[in-house]
Structure formats: C-alpha cells, structure tokens
Design an enzyme around this catalytic site. Structure first.
Site, PDB file in Angstrom:
ATOM      1  N   CYS A  51      17.320 -33.196   0.768  1.00 35.04           N
ATOM      2  CA  CYS A  51      17.236 -32.164   1.796  1.00 35.04           C
ATOM      3  C   CYS A  51      16.513 -32.729   3.016  1.00 35.04           C
ATOM      4  O   CYS A  51      15.428 -33.303   2.890  1.00 35.04           O
ATOM      5  CB  CYS A  51      16.469 -30.970   1.241  1.00 35.04           C
ATOM      6  SG  CYS A  51      16.176 -29.683   2.470  1.00 35.04           S
ATOM      7  N   CYS A  54      12.993 -30.688   3.327  1.00 35.27           N
ATOM      8  CA  CYS A  54      11.836 -30.807   2.434  1.00 35.27           C
ATOM      9  C   CYS A  54      11.882 -32.037   1.539  1.00 35.27           C
ATOM     10  O   CYS A  54      10.932 -32.292   0.805  1.00 35.27           O
ATOM     11  CB  CYS A  54      11.714 -29.557   1.578  1.00 35.27           C
ATOM     12  SG  CYS A  54      13.006 -29.415   0.332  1.00 35.27           S
ATOM     13  N   CYS A  69      37.884 -32.645   4.843  1.00 35.90           N
ATOM     14  CA  CYS A  69      37.547 -31.415   5.573  1.00 35.90           C
ATOM     15  C   CYS A  69      36.627 -31.692   6.755  1.00 35.90           C
ATOM     16  O   CYS A  69      36.410 -30.811   7.587  1.00 35.90           O
ATOM     17  CB  CYS A  69      36.926 -30.382   4.641  1.00 35.90           C
ATOM     18  SG  CYS A  69      35.235 -30.737   4.131  1.00 35.90           S
ATOM     19  N   CYS A 100      19.034 -24.900   0.039  1.00 36.35           N
ATOM     20  CA  CYS A 100      18.083 -25.694  -0.734  1.00 36.35           C
ATOM     21  C   CYS A 100      17.172 -24.748  -1.503  1.00 36.35           C
ATOM     22  O   CYS A 100      16.588 -23.836  -0.923  1.00 36.35           O
ATOM     23  CB  CYS A 100      17.262 -26.572   0.206  1.00 36.35           C
ATOM     24  SG  CYS A 100      15.898 -27.415  -0.628  1.00 36.35           S
ATOM     25  N   CYS A 103      13.247 -25.176  -0.110  1.00 34.58           N
ATOM     26  CA  CYS A 103      12.772 -24.724   1.207  1.00 34.58           C
ATOM     27  C   CYS A 103      13.650 -23.635   1.812  1.00 34.58           C
ATOM     28  O   CYS A 103      13.328 -23.112   2.878  1.00 34.58           O
ATOM     29  CB  CYS A 103      12.655 -25.902   2.174  1.00 34.58           C
ATOM     30  SG  CYS A 103      14.230 -26.559   2.740  1.00 34.58           S
ATOM     31  N   HIS A 106      19.531 -23.928   5.034  1.00 29.60           N
ATOM     32  CA  HIS A 106      20.992 -23.799   4.913  1.00 29.60           C
ATOM     33  C   HIS A 106      21.615 -25.190   4.791  1.00 29.60           C
ATOM     34  O   HIS A 106      21.319 -26.083   5.585  1.00 29.60           O
ATOM     35  CB  HIS A 106      21.542 -23.092   6.151  1.00 29.60           C
ATOM     36  CG  HIS A 106      23.033 -23.061   6.214  1.00 29.60           C
ATOM     37  ND1 HIS A 106      23.783 -22.168   5.473  1.00 29.60           N
ATOM     38  CD2 HIS A 106      23.913 -23.806   6.920  1.00 29.60           C
ATOM     39  CE1 HIS A 106      25.074 -22.379   5.739  1.00 29.60           C
ATOM     40  NE2 HIS A 106      25.178 -23.363   6.609  1.00 29.60           N
ATOM     41  N   HIS A 109      28.535 -24.595   2.484  1.00 30.02           N
ATOM     42  CA  HIS A 109      29.207 -23.607   1.632  1.00 30.02           C
ATOM     43  C   HIS A 109      29.855 -24.314   0.453  1.00 30.02           C
ATOM     44  O   HIS A 109      30.126 -25.509   0.504  1.00 30.02           O
ATOM     45  CB  HIS A 109      30.272 -22.841   2.433  1.00 30.02           C
ATOM     46  CG  HIS A 109      29.677 -21.924   3.462  1.00 30.02           C
ATOM     47  ND1 HIS A 109      29.354 -22.362   4.739  1.00 30.02           N
ATOM     48  CD2 HIS A 109      29.322 -20.624   3.410  1.00 30.02           C
ATOM     49  CE1 HIS A 109      28.836 -21.341   5.415  1.00 30.02           C
ATOM     50  NE2 HIS A 109      28.810 -20.277   4.644  1.00 30.02           N
ATOM     51  N   ASP A 113      37.919 -25.116  -4.569  1.00 27.59           N
ATOM     52  CA  ASP A 113      39.143 -25.923  -4.480  1.00 27.59           C
ATOM     53  C   ASP A 113      38.848 -27.410  -4.649  1.00 27.59           C
ATOM     54  O   ASP A 113      39.524 -28.259  -4.093  1.00 27.59           O
ATOM     55  CB  ASP A 113      39.857 -25.658  -3.142  1.00 27.59           C
ATOM     56  CG  ASP A 113      38.966 -25.981  -1.939  1.00 27.59           C
ATOM     57  OD1 ASP A 113      37.854 -26.526  -2.139  1.00 27.59           O
ATOM     58  OD2 ASP A 113      39.378 -25.691  -0.809  1.00 27.59           O
ATOM     59  N   ARG A 121      33.966 -27.562  -4.500  1.00 27.33           N
ATOM     60  CA  ARG A 121      33.766 -28.448  -3.347  1.00 27.33           C
ATOM     61  C   ARG A 121      32.549 -27.940  -2.584  1.00 27.33           C
ATOM     62  O   ARG A 121      32.630 -26.920  -1.912  1.00 27.33           O
ATOM     63  CB  ARG A 121      35.006 -28.447  -2.460  1.00 27.33           C
ATOM     64  CG  ARG A 121      34.821 -29.160  -1.121  1.00 27.33           C
ATOM     65  CD  ARG A 121      36.148 -29.330  -0.405  1.00 27.33           C
ATOM     66  NE  ARG A 121      36.793 -28.063  -0.111  1.00 27.33           N
ATOM     67  CZ  ARG A 121      36.673 -27.412   1.069  1.00 27.33           C
ATOM     68  NH1 ARG A 121      35.948 -27.905   2.040  1.00 27.33           N
ATOM     69  NH2 ARG A 121      37.288 -26.258   1.258  1.00 27.33           N
ATOM     70  N   CYS A 123      30.629 -28.213   0.428  1.00 31.26           N
ATOM     71  CA  CYS A 123      30.907 -28.700   1.773  1.00 31.26           C
ATOM     72  C   CYS A 123      29.583 -28.592   2.554  1.00 31.26           C
ATOM     73  O   CYS A 123      29.160 -27.490   2.903  1.00 31.26           O
ATOM     74  CB  CYS A 123      31.994 -27.811   2.361  1.00 31.26           C
ATOM     75  SG  CYS A 123      32.544 -28.277   3.976  1.00 31.26           S
TER      76      CYS A 123
HETATM   77 ZN   LIG Z   1      14.866 -28.272   1.262  1.00 34.02          ZN
END
Ligand SMILES: [Zn+2]
Length: 136
Positions: A51, A54, A69, A100, A103, A106, A109, A113, A121, A123
C-alpha cells in the site's frame, strides 16, 4: 499472517504531507488514474506490491496478470485480510470497491471476470501501490 491488521488513522493534513498529490487523490479521495498511465501497469518484475499509504503488503507479483484494462490487475490479494471490499454504487454502476484493510485507502475495484481459479480481477491503481522488487 492471520487476524485483522491493526488499523492506521491519520488526519487529512497528515495524509497530504506524506502522499504525492496523485496518491492522495486516488487513496484518500477515491480517484482513478487514467488507464495505461500508471507506473506499474506493465511491471513484470518479481516482488511485492505494498500500500502506498501505509506500506501494508497487498499483492504478490505471482498473482498479477495482463488484463489489458490499463491498470495493474491481480487474481487474488496477498492475504484475505489485507484488503476490504465494499459495494460501490457511484457513477450509476454497481461495482465492488477495494480498500486497504489497514489504512482504508482506496485501491481500485474487483470484477468477477478474472482468468484464474478465483475468477476475480482486482483492478488496482498504480498510484495506490508501492512495488518492492525481490532481492535475488
Ligand atoms: Zn494502506
């Protein structure tokens, strides 16, 4: 590793001080980097994806695959407790957001598939990840 990771909470000002503007936009404001622009999309090195907020270990290079993608894509997290999944109904779509677990940042997603045995997956934005190359 087992159990829920210890959570990290920082103020907005603290996040702004430690993250780049792009990392802040993605991790803390749930932004999405433009496809095919992320530094790690085409990364094929062996190592670990942490991440960017963090440092928690999130994904391993062995689970990464070329999805086409435009974002780094993984079949499975490094550990089932490393990430959390939430239903996301923004932009008129039903998607599953991945954050995560430590922390709350974001990451991206997860879509049903994927090519592997998980059928998933993940992504993930490059801006949410910090890659450490395996030492030989
Ligand atoms: Zn984190």
């Amino acid at each position: 590793m087992s159990g829920k990771p210890e959570s990290i909470e920082k103020t907005d000002a603290e996040w702004r001080a430690t993250l780049t503007p792009e990392q802040y936009r993605v991790l803390r404001e749930k932004g999405t980097e433009r496809p095919f622009t992320g530094a790690l999309t085409e990364n094929h090195e062996t190592g670990n994806y942490h991440c960017a907020g963090c440092g928690a270990l999130l994904f391993l290079s062995g689970a990464k695959f070329d999805s086409g993608c435009g974002w780094p894509s993984f079949m499975i997290p490094a550990d089932s407790t490393a990430v959390q999944e939430h239903e996301d109904r923004s932009f008129g779509m039903r998607r599953v957001e991945v954050t995560c677990a430590r922390c709350g940042g974001h990451l991206g997603h997860v879509f049903p598939d994927g090519p592997g045995p998980t059928g998933l997956r993940y992504c993930i934005n490059s801006a949410s990840l910090a890659f450490t190359k395996e030492r030989k």
